[in-house]
Design a protein around this motif. Structure first.
Motif, PDB file in Angstrom:
ATOM      1  N   GLN A  11     -26.571  31.795   1.776  1.00 25.05           N
ATOM      2  CA  GLN A  11     -25.262  31.463   1.226  1.00 25.05           C
ATOM      3  C   GLN A  11     -24.194  31.592   2.308  1.00 25.05           C
ATOM      4  O   GLN A  11     -24.358  32.331   3.279  1.00 25.05           O
ATOM      5  CB  GLN A  11     -24.930  32.368   0.050  1.00 25.05           C
ATOM      6  CG  GLN A  11     -24.743  33.834   0.398  1.00 25.05           C
ATOM      7  CD  GLN A  11     -24.503  34.680  -0.840  1.00 25.05           C
ATOM      8  OE1 GLN A  11     -25.104  34.466  -1.878  1.00 25.05           O
ATOM      9  NE2 GLN A  11     -23.623  35.660  -0.721  1.00 25.05           N
ATOM     10  N   VAL A  12     -23.083  30.871   2.128  1.00 24.04           N
ATOM     11  CA  VAL A  12     -21.979  30.903   3.100  1.00 24.04           C
ATOM     12  C   VAL A  12     -20.886  31.784   2.507  1.00 24.04           C
ATOM     13  O   VAL A  12     -20.065  31.331   1.700  1.00 24.04           O
ATOM     14  CB  VAL A  12     -21.457  29.477   3.383  1.00 24.04           C
ATOM     15  CG1 VAL A  12     -20.362  29.537   4.449  1.00 24.04           C
ATOM     16  CG2 VAL A  12     -22.598  28.567   3.832  1.00 24.04           C
ATOM     17  N   ASP A  13     -20.888  33.048   2.884  1.00 24.26           N
ATOM     18  CA  ASP A  13     -19.989  34.032   2.269  1.00 24.26           C
ATOM     19  C   ASP A  13     -18.504  33.690   2.417  1.00 24.26           C
ATOM     20  O   ASP A  13     -17.746  33.844   1.443  1.00 24.26           O
ATOM     21  CB  ASP A  13     -20.271  35.423   2.840  1.00 24.26           C
ATOM     22  CG  ASP A  13     -21.616  35.972   2.366  1.00 24.26           C
ATOM     23  OD1 ASP A  13     -21.978  35.714   1.202  1.00 24.26           O
ATOM     24  OD2 ASP A  13     -22.298  36.647   3.160  1.00 24.26           O
ATOM     25  N   PRO A  14     -18.026  33.241   3.599  1.00 22.41           N
ATOM     26  CA  PRO A  14     -16.591  32.905   3.691  1.00 22.41           C
ATOM     27  C   PRO A  14     -16.179  31.823   2.701  1.00 22.41           C
ATOM     28  O   PRO A  14     -15.077  31.877   2.139  1.00 22.41           O
ATOM     29  CB  PRO A  14     -16.436  32.438   5.147  1.00 22.41           C
ATOM     30  CG  PRO A  14     -17.547  33.111   5.888  1.00 22.41           C
ATOM     31  CD  PRO A  14     -18.685  33.134   4.927  1.00 22.41           C
TER      32      PRO A  14
ATOM     33  N   GLY B 228     -17.884  20.712   8.276  1.00 23.49           N
ATOM     34  CA  GLY B 228     -17.695  19.876   9.451  1.00 23.49           C
ATOM     35  C   GLY B 228     -18.961  19.250   9.965  1.00 23.49           C
ATOM     36  O   GLY B 228     -18.960  18.608  11.018  1.00 23.49           O
ATOM     37  N   PHE B 229     -20.073  19.405   9.224  1.00 23.87           N
ATOM     38  CA  PHE B 229     -21.349  18.882   9.678  1.00 23.87           C
ATOM     39  C   PHE B 229     -21.573  17.448   9.207  1.00 23.87           C
ATOM     40  O   PHE B 229     -22.413  16.742   9.733  1.00 23.87           O
ATOM     41  CB  PHE B 229     -22.501  19.763   9.166  1.00 23.87           C
ATOM     42  CG  PHE B 229     -22.378  21.192   9.604  1.00 23.87           C
ATOM     43  CD1 PHE B 229     -22.858  21.587  10.847  1.00 23.87           C
ATOM     44  CD2 PHE B 229     -21.770  22.137   8.791  1.00 23.87           C
ATOM     45  CE1 PHE B 229     -22.736  22.906  11.255  1.00 23.87           C
ATOM     46  CE2 PHE B 229     -21.657  23.459   9.191  1.00 23.87           C
ATOM     47  CZ  PHE B 229     -22.139  23.848  10.432  1.00 23.87           C
TER      48      PHE B 229
ATOM     49  N   VAL C  70     -23.623  26.757   0.302  1.00 20.92           N
ATOM     50  CA  VAL C  70     -25.000  27.129   0.633  1.00 20.92           C
ATOM     51  C   VAL C  70     -25.434  26.320   1.842  1.00 20.92           C
ATOM     52  O   VAL C  70     -25.186  25.115   1.905  1.00 20.92           O
ATOM     53  CB  VAL C  70     -25.965  26.856  -0.543  1.00 20.92           C
ATOM     54  CG1 VAL C  70     -27.381  27.276  -0.188  1.00 20.92           C
ATOM     55  CG2 VAL C  70     -25.510  27.580  -1.791  1.00 20.92           C
ATOM     56  N   ASP C  71     -26.095  26.976   2.783  1.00 21.34           N
ATOM     57  CA  ASP C  71     -26.544  26.289   3.999  1.00 21.34           C
ATOM     58  C   ASP C  71     -27.895  25.630   3.738  1.00 21.34           C
ATOM     59  O   ASP C  71     -28.940  26.060   4.220  1.00 21.34           O
ATOM     60  CB  ASP C  71     -26.646  27.290   5.149  1.00 21.34           C
ATOM     61  CG  ASP C  71     -26.661  26.597   6.501  1.00 21.34           C
ATOM     62  OD1 ASP C  71     -26.513  25.364   6.536  1.00 21.34           O
ATOM     63  OD2 ASP C  71     -26.822  27.286   7.526  1.00 21.34           O
TER      64      ASP C  71
ATOM     65  N   ARG D  11     -15.376  24.001   6.630  1.00 19.87           N
ATOM     66  CA  ARG D  11     -16.206  25.043   7.249  1.00 19.87           C
ATOM     67  C   ARG D  11     -16.809  24.502   8.544  1.00 19.87           C
ATOM     68  O   ARG D  11     -17.274  23.366   8.602  1.00 19.87           O
ATOM     69  CB  ARG D  11     -17.333  25.429   6.295  1.00 19.87           C
ATOM     70  CG  ARG D  11     -18.332  26.386   6.915  1.00 19.87           C
ATOM     71  CD  ARG D  11     -19.745  26.156   6.419  1.00 19.87           C
ATOM     72  NE  ARG D  11     -20.697  26.958   7.170  1.00 19.87           N
ATOM     73  CZ  ARG D  11     -22.008  26.795   7.112  1.00 19.87           C
ATOM     74  NH1 ARG D  11     -22.533  25.859   6.350  1.00 19.87           N
ATOM     75  NH2 ARG D  11     -22.814  27.561   7.842  1.00 19.87           N
ATOM     76  N   CYS D  12     -16.807  25.326   9.599  1.00 17.14           N
ATOM     77  CA  CYS D  12     -17.405  24.909  10.870  1.00 17.14           C
ATOM     78  C   CYS D  12     -17.822  26.136  11.673  1.00 17.14           C
ATOM     79  O   CYS D  12     -17.514  27.274  11.303  1.00 17.14           O
ATOM     80  CB  CYS D  12     -16.427  24.056  11.673  1.00 17.14           C
ATOM     81  SG  CYS D  12     -14.889  24.906  12.076  1.00 17.14           S
TER      82      CYS D  12
END
Length: 362
Positions: free
Chosen positions: A166-169, A263-264, A143-144, A331-332
């Protein structure tokens, strides 16, 4: 009447032990009030908001009586354990040689001396062989989420998790691993009272797991107990690494391990630090000397001791286990992939193991 209730319970059966992590608090509702609330909620089912669980910030002490039952309901084990001042439990029960424990019956015995209050029955999560474990970060991975300002924090408390995109990938990735028999564990730096909201969100997306590990912020403000300090409000390195090590100490060393993050933050370095023990077989003292000055960690004196103690436990377990497979998925943004793939870490062990890292767009 105040009655003890579980707000979190994880029981994992692995090798020779059943590992249990639990948290208790008081419910001040009576039986009929609870039934009225259930009937009311059934009329209009809505996702849980984190603010509904703010009461979990209180601290109480409890005593759990654990009865282990065999397949034919024979009492195999009877043990009692005291919580810390926050109502948290963390212990393990050895499996008897003759009969395996397949069910647990729980009673709370401290609140009303002389009375045993039934808390419930539970079936431990059995770690299958071969052991295939996936551990995923939640915030900014599935989730972002946004917690960088007071306004964003207020909105996160007042709204269900699906308020954030939401982050689907990432969701598809973890579900793909679950389909091939990986057992999921979720780690989040969100406060411990977010658990119901996060579980609702996961279940709505067919990610079924009770193994959710959150940051107990009461530890941060305790002078006498707890792993965390005030610097851990922003720095997630020690908390995440410590939590993942706790999971592996409960499950045993996996034959295949997948770690998902973003990656944040500092997830890549955290996961490579873990890989240094599991795959690189580095000495914990060497790793400690490398990471102790990293901004992502900045360990306190108490955390130095606990870090080394748990990492030596993990090393002893890996020494007795063949090297397994480890993959790290980060994730990035699309424009960052090439830069991250060419990244040179300041720590030598991270550069030696970075081939285990796979970047994906999300």
């Amino acid at each position: 009447m105040k009655r003890p209730k579980l707000v979190h319970f994880t029981a994992i059966e692995s090798d020779e032990y059943i590992h249990i992590r639990a948290s208790m608090t008081f419910s001040s509702q009576g039986r009929f009030e609870i039934l009225d609330e259930i009937n009311f909620n059934l009329k209009d089912l809505v996702p849980t908001r984190p603010i509904q669980s703010m009461g979990l910030l209180s601290s109480n002490e409890f005593r759990l009586k654990i009865i282990g039952l065999s397949q034919d309901d024979t009492e195999v084990i009877v043990r009692s354990f005291d919580s810390d001042t926050f109502g948290n439990f963390n212990f393990k029960i050895p499996q008897p040689e003759a009969l395996n424990v397949v069910k647990l019956r729980l009673f709370e015995t401290k609140t009303f001396p002389g009375l045993e209050l039934l808390i419930g029955h539970f079936i431990p999560t059995k770690i299958h062989c071969p052991k295939k474990i996936i551990i995923s970060d939640f915030d900014k991975t599935l989730v972002d989420t946004r917690y960088s300002s007071l306004k964003e924090l207020y909105l996160s408390l007042r709204n269900p998790i699906h308020y954030f995109p939401q982050v689907d990938p990432s969701i598809e990735l973890i579900k793909d691993f679950i389909k091939i028999d990986f057992q999921p564990f979720i780690v989040s730096a969100s406060p411990h009272f977010y658990e119901n909201a996060i579980r609702d969100w996961l279940y709505q997306r067919q990610i079924f797991t009770s193994n959710i590990f959150l940051k107990d912020y009461r530890n941060i403000f305790s002078f006498f107990e707890g792993d965390l300090s005030t610097k851990d409000l922003k720095s997630q390195g020690f908390y995440k690494l410590n939590t993942i090590v706790n999971i592996l100490l409960m499950t045993g060393i996996p034959d295949e391990l997948v770690l998902m993050g973003d990656g944040f933050e500092s997830d890549t370095l955290i996961y490579l630090t873990l890989a240094a023990v599991l795959i690189g077989r580095y000495d914990p003292w060497t790793i400690w000397n490398n990471i102790k000055k990293e901004e992502s960690f900045l360990l306190t004196n108490q955390q130095h001791f606990r870090f080394l103690s748990k990492f030596y436990q993990l090393k002893n377990m890996t020494d007795a286990h063949p090297k397994g497979k480890l993959d790290i998925y980060i994730r990035c943004r699309k424009e960052m992939i090439e830069k991250l793939e060419k990244r040179i870490f300041k720590l030598d062990f991270a550069n030696h193991l970075k081939h285990h890292v796979h970047y994906y767009v999300g």
